[in-house]
Design a protein around this motif. Structure first.
Motif, PDB file in Angstrom:
ATOM      1  N   UNK A 123       0.800  -1.228   0.000  1.00 29.01           N
ATOM      2  CA  UNK A 123       0.000   0.000   0.000  1.00 29.01           C
ATOM      3  C   UNK A 123       0.835   1.282   0.000  1.00 29.01           C
ATOM      4  N   UNK A 124       2.042   1.227   0.588  1.00 26.62           N
ATOM      5  CA  UNK A 124       2.887   2.412   0.666  1.00 26.62           C
ATOM      6  C   UNK A 124       3.443   2.801  -0.713  1.00 26.62           C
ATOM      7  N   UNK A 125       3.512   1.827  -1.626  1.00 28.33           N
ATOM      8  CA  UNK A 125       4.175   2.048  -2.911  1.00 28.33           C
ATOM      9  C   UNK A 125       3.228   2.403  -4.045  1.00 28.33           C
ATOM     10  N   UNK A 126       1.930   2.109  -3.858  1.00 29.87           N
ATOM     11  CA  UNK A 126       0.988   2.335  -4.959  1.00 29.87           C
ATOM     12  C   UNK A 126      -0.444   2.377  -4.419  1.00 29.87           C
ATOM     13  N   UNK A 127      -1.307   3.227  -4.981  1.00 26.94           N
ATOM     14  CA  UNK A 127      -2.705   3.253  -4.519  1.00 26.94           C
ATOM     15  C   UNK A 127      -3.450   1.937  -4.720  1.00 26.94           C
ATOM     16  N   UNK A 128      -2.974   1.076  -5.641  1.00 25.71           N
ATOM     17  CA  UNK A 128      -3.629  -0.218  -5.879  1.00 25.71           C
ATOM     18  C   UNK A 128      -3.028  -1.342  -5.035  1.00 25.71           C
ATOM     19  N   UNK A 129      -2.031  -1.036  -4.222  1.00 27.13           N
ATOM     20  CA  UNK A 129      -1.308  -2.079  -3.498  1.00 27.13           C
ATOM     21  C   UNK A 129      -2.038  -2.581  -2.267  1.00 27.13           C
ATOM     22  N   UNK A 130      -1.547  -3.711  -1.752  1.00 27.37           N
ATOM     23  CA  UNK A 130      -2.058  -4.275  -0.496  1.00 27.37           C
ATOM     24  C   UNK A 130      -3.285  -5.151  -0.674  1.00 27.37           C
ATOM     25  N   UNK A 131      -3.726  -5.721   0.453  1.00 28.21           N
ATOM     26  CA  UNK A 131      -4.890  -6.612   0.431  1.00 28.21           C
ATOM     27  C   UNK A 131      -4.470  -8.064   0.369  1.00 28.21           C
ATOM     28  N   UNK A 132      -5.387  -8.955   0.757  1.00 26.97           N
ATOM     29  CA  UNK A 132      -5.071 -10.386   0.772  1.00 26.97           C
ATOM     30  C   UNK A 132      -5.173 -11.043  -0.600  1.00 26.97           C
ATOM     31  N   UNK A 133      -5.768 -10.363  -1.538  1.00 25.48           N
ATOM     32  CA  UNK A 133      -5.770 -10.820  -2.934  1.00 25.48           C
ATOM     33  C   UNK A 133      -5.337  -9.649  -3.789  1.00 25.48           C
ATOM     34  N   UNK A 134      -4.786  -9.938  -4.952  1.00 25.52           N
ATOM     35  CA  UNK A 134      -4.358  -8.841  -5.818  1.00 25.52           C
ATOM     36  C   UNK A 134      -5.579  -8.223  -6.489  1.00 25.52           C
ATOM     37  N   UNK A 135      -6.102  -7.173  -5.864  1.00 22.16           N
ATOM     38  CA  UNK A 135      -7.248  -6.461  -6.440  1.00 22.16           C
ATOM     39  C   UNK A 135      -7.106  -4.981  -6.115  1.00 22.16           C
ATOM     40  N   UNK A 136      -7.720  -4.146  -6.932  1.00 20.58           N
ATOM     41  CA  UNK A 136      -7.589  -2.696  -6.730  1.00 20.58           C
ATOM     42  C   UNK A 136      -8.356  -2.272  -5.479  1.00 20.58           C
ATOM     43  N   UNK A 137      -9.577  -2.767  -5.319  1.00 22.15           N
ATOM     44  CA  UNK A 137     -10.333  -2.494  -4.107  1.00 22.15           C
ATOM     45  C   UNK A 137     -11.176  -1.239  -4.153  1.00 22.15           C
ATOM     46  N   UNK A 138     -11.018  -0.449  -5.209  1.00 23.08           N
ATOM     47  CA  UNK A 138     -11.853   0.750  -5.404  1.00 23.08           C
ATOM     48  C   UNK A 138     -11.858   1.051  -6.898  1.00 23.08           C
ATOM     49  N   UNK A 139     -12.615   2.029  -7.301  1.00 23.59           N
ATOM     50  CA  UNK A 139     -12.710   2.348  -8.739  1.00 23.59           C
ATOM     51  C   UNK A 139     -11.334   2.683  -9.298  1.00 23.59           C
ATOM     52  N   UNK A 140     -11.032   2.148 -10.483  1.00 24.25           N
ATOM     53  CA  UNK A 140      -9.719   2.413 -11.099  1.00 24.25           C
ATOM     54  C   UNK A 140      -9.686   3.783 -11.768  1.00 24.25           C
ATOM     55  N   UNK A 141     -10.854   4.431 -11.900  1.00 21.03           N
ATOM     56  CA  UNK A 141     -10.885   5.782 -12.474  1.00 21.03           C
ATOM     57  C   UNK A 141     -10.441   6.786 -11.411  1.00 21.03           C
ATOM     58  N   UNK A 142      -9.797   7.858 -11.863  1.00 19.04           N
ATOM     59  CA  UNK A 142      -9.298   8.873 -10.944  1.00 19.04           C
ATOM     60  C   UNK A 142      -9.499  10.245 -11.583  1.00 19.04           C
ATOM     61  N   UNK A 143      -9.797  11.233 -10.754  1.00 18.85           N
ATOM     62  CA  UNK A 143     -10.120  12.551 -11.299  1.00 18.85           C
ATOM     63  C   UNK A 143      -8.880  13.250 -11.869  1.00 18.85           C
TER      64      UNK A 143
END
Length: 279
Positions: A225-245
């Motif tokens: 999580x410290x290295x990327x907004x998509x990082x972390x979690x027990x499975x490799x998933x983004x966990x939130x919308x991949x779109x960004x303003x």
């Protein structure tokens, strides 16, 4: 830290620094450093000759002296020698080679040049349906569209009253450009390059070694999580919308930036897109 400006105790400031995330890859790329392009073995800018009186009103003859490889580029380049229009000298230009170009070939640049492979003339002087490459998007910019190996654009329609021309780009998008913009007749040489698979990592390594530091590319979901907004979690998933303003801060601006829409084209739009691709 300026103690006058920030009277917070040192321990609180250290804690703040500790909580800050890492500078992510996209932020590091902005500074250049190790991400600068590898240009040492490049042959120089590949562009048309500067537009002058000879090209605007008639034509000028050039001789293809050699076809050369350019490091980090899929298409070959052509060294073209022109007579200097002002003094007793030769003008040497570097063009992106069109398919079918050869050494010893005479090519002609100008408004009154004939429609033949390798010749450069304004798009307004070419008939509709002509296949062209290395188009200018603004008059005199010396070529900036359809320049990759195997690429070409098609002249769709002319509007003589407004002095504009509609062209179809390699992406399938239609673009309106001034009719005075120049283009080379034919398509860029080196087509079909991407059809051969890379097969092994070593080939990819050497491909990008000549271009820039862009390989191998670690996925964001594979990071912490410290290295990327998509990082972390027990499975490799983004966990939130991949779109960004669009105005997201640099450390958050990853994924589909300011996406107008996402997902597969379905229904009528999908049919229209498929029809566009097939021609």
């Amino acid at each position: 830290w300026d103690l006058k400006m920030d009277p917070a105790p040192l321990s609180a400031r250290c804690e703040l620094l500790y909580k800050m995330g890492r500078v992510i890859r996209t932020q590091r790329k902005g500074a250049g450093s190790i991400f600068r392009s590898h240009t040492h073995h490049r042959q120089g800018a590949a562009q048309f000759r500067s537009e002058d009186y000879a090209e605007r009103n008639g034509y000028i003859k050039g001789l293809v002296t050699e076809l050369i490889h350019d490091s980090g580029r899929g298409a070959p380049l052509a060294r073209v020698s022109f007579r200097d229009t002002i003094r007793y000298a030769k003008q040497k230009e570097t063009f992106i080679a069109a398919e079918g170009m050869y050494t010893g070939q005479f090519l002609y640049c100008g408004k009154k040049a004939v429609l033949a492979i390798g010749n450069v003339l304004p798009v307004g002087s070419m008939p509709e349906g002509t296949i062209v490459c290395n188009l200018e998007s603004k008059v005199g910019d010396r070529g900036c569209l359809a320049r990759a190996s195997g690429d070409y654009a098609i002249i769709v329609a002319h509007n003589p009253d407004a002095n504009i021309t509609r062209v179809k780009l390699p992406s399938g998008a239609k673009k309106i450009i001034p009719s005075g913009c120049r283009a080379m007749v034919g398509q860029i040489a080196g087509g079909g390059r991407t059809e051969k698979p890379l097969l092994k990592a070593g080939v990819a390594y050497h491909k990008y070694k000549a271009k820039r530091n862009a390989w191998p590319k670690v996925r964001g979901v594979a990071m912490n999580p410290v290295e990327h907004p998509h990082g972390g979690g027990n499975h490799q998933h983004i966990g939130h919308a991949s779109t960004v303003r669009r105005d997201a801060p640099p450390g958050k601006k990853v994924g589909l930036i300011a996406a107008r829409r996402t997902g597969r084209l379905r229904g009528q739009k999908g049919l229209l897109a498929a029809k566009e691709k097939t021609g």
